[in-house]
Design an enzyme around this catalytic site. Structure first.
Site, mmCIF file in Angstrom:
data_model
loop_
_atom_site.group_PDB
_atom_site.id
_atom_site.type_symbol
_atom_site.label_atom_id
_atom_site.label_comp_id
_atom_site.label_asym_id
_atom_site.label_seq_id
_atom_site.Cartn_x
_atom_site.Cartn_y
_atom_site.Cartn_z
ATOM 1 N N LEU A 46 -36.734 -7.084 -61.243
ATOM 2 C CA LEU A 46 -36.402 -7.251 -59.834
ATOM 3 C C LEU A 46 -35.377 -8.364 -59.723
ATOM 4 O O LEU A 46 -35.475 -9.383 -60.414
ATOM 5 C CB LEU A 46 -37.640 -7.628 -59.015
ATOM 6 C CG LEU A 46 -38.611 -6.521 -58.606
ATOM 7 C CD1 LEU A 46 -39.826 -7.126 -57.921
ATOM 8 C CD2 LEU A 46 -37.941 -5.501 -57.683
ATOM 9 N N ASP A 47 -34.381 -8.191 -58.849
ATOM 10 C CA ASP A 47 -33.422 -9.260 -58.601
ATOM 11 C C ASP A 47 -34.151 -10.513 -58.105
ATOM 12 O O ASP A 47 -35.216 -10.404 -57.473
ATOM 13 C CB ASP A 47 -32.411 -8.829 -57.538
ATOM 14 C CG ASP A 47 -31.452 -7.757 -58.045
ATOM 15 O OD1 ASP A 47 -31.265 -7.656 -59.269
ATOM 16 O OD2 ASP A 47 -30.899 -7.020 -57.203
ATOM 17 N N PRO A 48 -33.591 -11.695 -58.356
ATOM 18 C CA PRO A 48 -34.242 -12.926 -57.876
ATOM 19 C C PRO A 48 -34.557 -12.904 -56.384
ATOM 20 O O PRO A 48 -35.606 -13.403 -55.965
ATOM 21 C CB PRO A 48 -33.215 -14.015 -58.217
ATOM 22 C CG PRO A 48 -32.510 -13.469 -59.426
ATOM 23 C CD PRO A 48 -32.410 -11.987 -59.195
ATOM 24 N N ALA A 50 -35.263 -10.321 -54.562
ATOM 25 C CA ALA A 50 -36.197 -9.242 -54.219
ATOM 26 C C ALA A 50 -37.646 -9.699 -54.359
ATOM 27 O O ALA A 50 -37.958 -10.640 -55.088
ATOM 28 C CB ALA A 50 -35.949 -8.038 -55.119
ATOM 29 N N ARG A 181 -29.120 -1.971 -54.340
ATOM 30 C CA ARG A 181 -27.889 -2.564 -53.793
ATOM 31 C C ARG A 181 -26.742 -1.558 -53.796
ATOM 32 O O ARG A 181 -25.909 -1.537 -52.886
ATOM 33 C CB ARG A 181 -27.508 -3.813 -54.590
ATOM 34 C CG ARG A 181 -28.413 -5.014 -54.324
ATOM 35 C CD ARG A 181 -28.005 -6.204 -55.159
ATOM 36 N NE ARG A 181 -28.288 -6.012 -56.574
ATOM 37 C CZ ARG A 181 -27.463 -6.370 -57.565
ATOM 38 N NH1 ARG A 181 -26.293 -6.904 -57.287
ATOM 39 N NH2 ARG A 181 -27.813 -6.190 -58.825
#
Length: 302
Positions: A46-48, A50, A181
């Site tokens: 997961l992106d930071p 998110a 994204r």
């Protein structure tokens, strides 16, 4: 003589409800420390920025990570219409704007093209490797890359809410390798108004749900104590999408040593990937052939 690994022998899954502002790798390291585990890994970054389900595997459960990585996952996210950014989310700088705002019917019509088998170009700020380097490292240096499109299965993509003209809340269920994204970016382009992700939450991943997720506060509070083990989920959950084949006592003994072993067939067909169990515990994953499982991975938990 081989050096003894640090930490205790512990196997299973831990579901973390990841907060915003921390990397997936940092969460894995924190879980490994809290459980004093010898080995840990996760099933899907997961992106930071998110939040939501981050499934962390400990010990022998790390051998089941590929099956969770391949499983369907569900995301809730808000798209900010009218702006595109360098990172395709709210962390980046705005690089293009539009006053155009599509109506709900136009958005619903545009979503059709993003369902099923699609081709998706990863964001410039992504972990994709370009000639041995991560794209996000090159992007930070100002380099613009021509990234190749990748296939993605989108099981569903639906409009959940329209809080105002500038925002659209969506829910997507997709396979592995998808960038939410990129969906927001490409949807904005398809609508002619630009777009980026304002916030993103993974609500479930394979058999793991956000409702089961531990907060980092709970993890810290129980760190290095037996109380934390109550939150450890069975290794077998990582194999939920594969057929289970109960092994005979003789078959179990052979499988534990990495040899083909006799199993009782269920829904598995010849050549299918499956897992063998004995007394309810997973012994091995492999290929089913003529009454035997030919193991590719063996679980060592004795």
């Amino acid at each position: 003589m081989a050096r003894k690994k640090k930490g205790r022998v512990v196997s299973g899954w831990v579901v973390i409800d990841k907060p915003a502002g921390i990397t997936s790798t940092s969460v894995v390291n924190k879980v490994k420390w809290a459980f004093d585990a010898q080995k840990a890994g996760h099933a899907g970054t997961l992106d930071p920025a998110a939040t939501g389900v981050l499934a962390v595997a400990l010990g022998e459960a790390t051998k089941t990570v590929p099956y969770i990585t391949d499983a369907l996952k569900c995301y809730r996210f808000m798209v900010r219409l009218g702006q595109s950014t360098t990172t395709d989310d709210a962390e980046g700088s705005v690089i293009a704007q539009s006053d155009l705002r599509p109506n709900d019917a136009q958005i619903e019509a545009a979503l059709v093209a993003f369902r099923g088998d699609i081709q998706q170009v990863p964001p410039q700020f992504s972990a994709v490797k370009v000639e041995g380097e991560r794209a996000y490292d090159l992007a930070r240096e100002g380099e613009q890359m021509d990234l190749a499109a990748r296939p993605l299965w989108v099981d569903s993509l639906v409009l959940i809410a329209r809080p105002d003209a500038d925002h659209v809340e969506l829910e997507m269920v997709c396979g592995k390798g998808g960038y939410v994204r990129a969906i927001a970016r490409d949807l904005g382009e398809a609508l002619g108004c630009h777009g980026h992700v304002q916030w993103l939450r993974r609500t479930w991943s394979g058999p793991f749900d956000a409702d089961q997720g531990l907060s980092l506060e709970t993890l810290d509070a129980g760190a290095k104590t037996d109380a934390l083990d109550a939150h450890l989920l069975p290794l077998e959950l990582g194999l939920a999408d594969l057929p289970e084949l109960p092994a005979t006592p003789e078959g179990a003994a052979r499988l534990k040593n990495g040899n083909p072993g006799m199993v009782i067939a269920s829904s598995a067909g010849y050549g299918d990937e499956a897992w063998a169990s004995y007394r309810g515990r997973a012994i091995a994953v492999g290929v089913y052939k003529s009454g035997e499982l030919h193991p590719s991975r063996v679980f060592n938990r004795d």
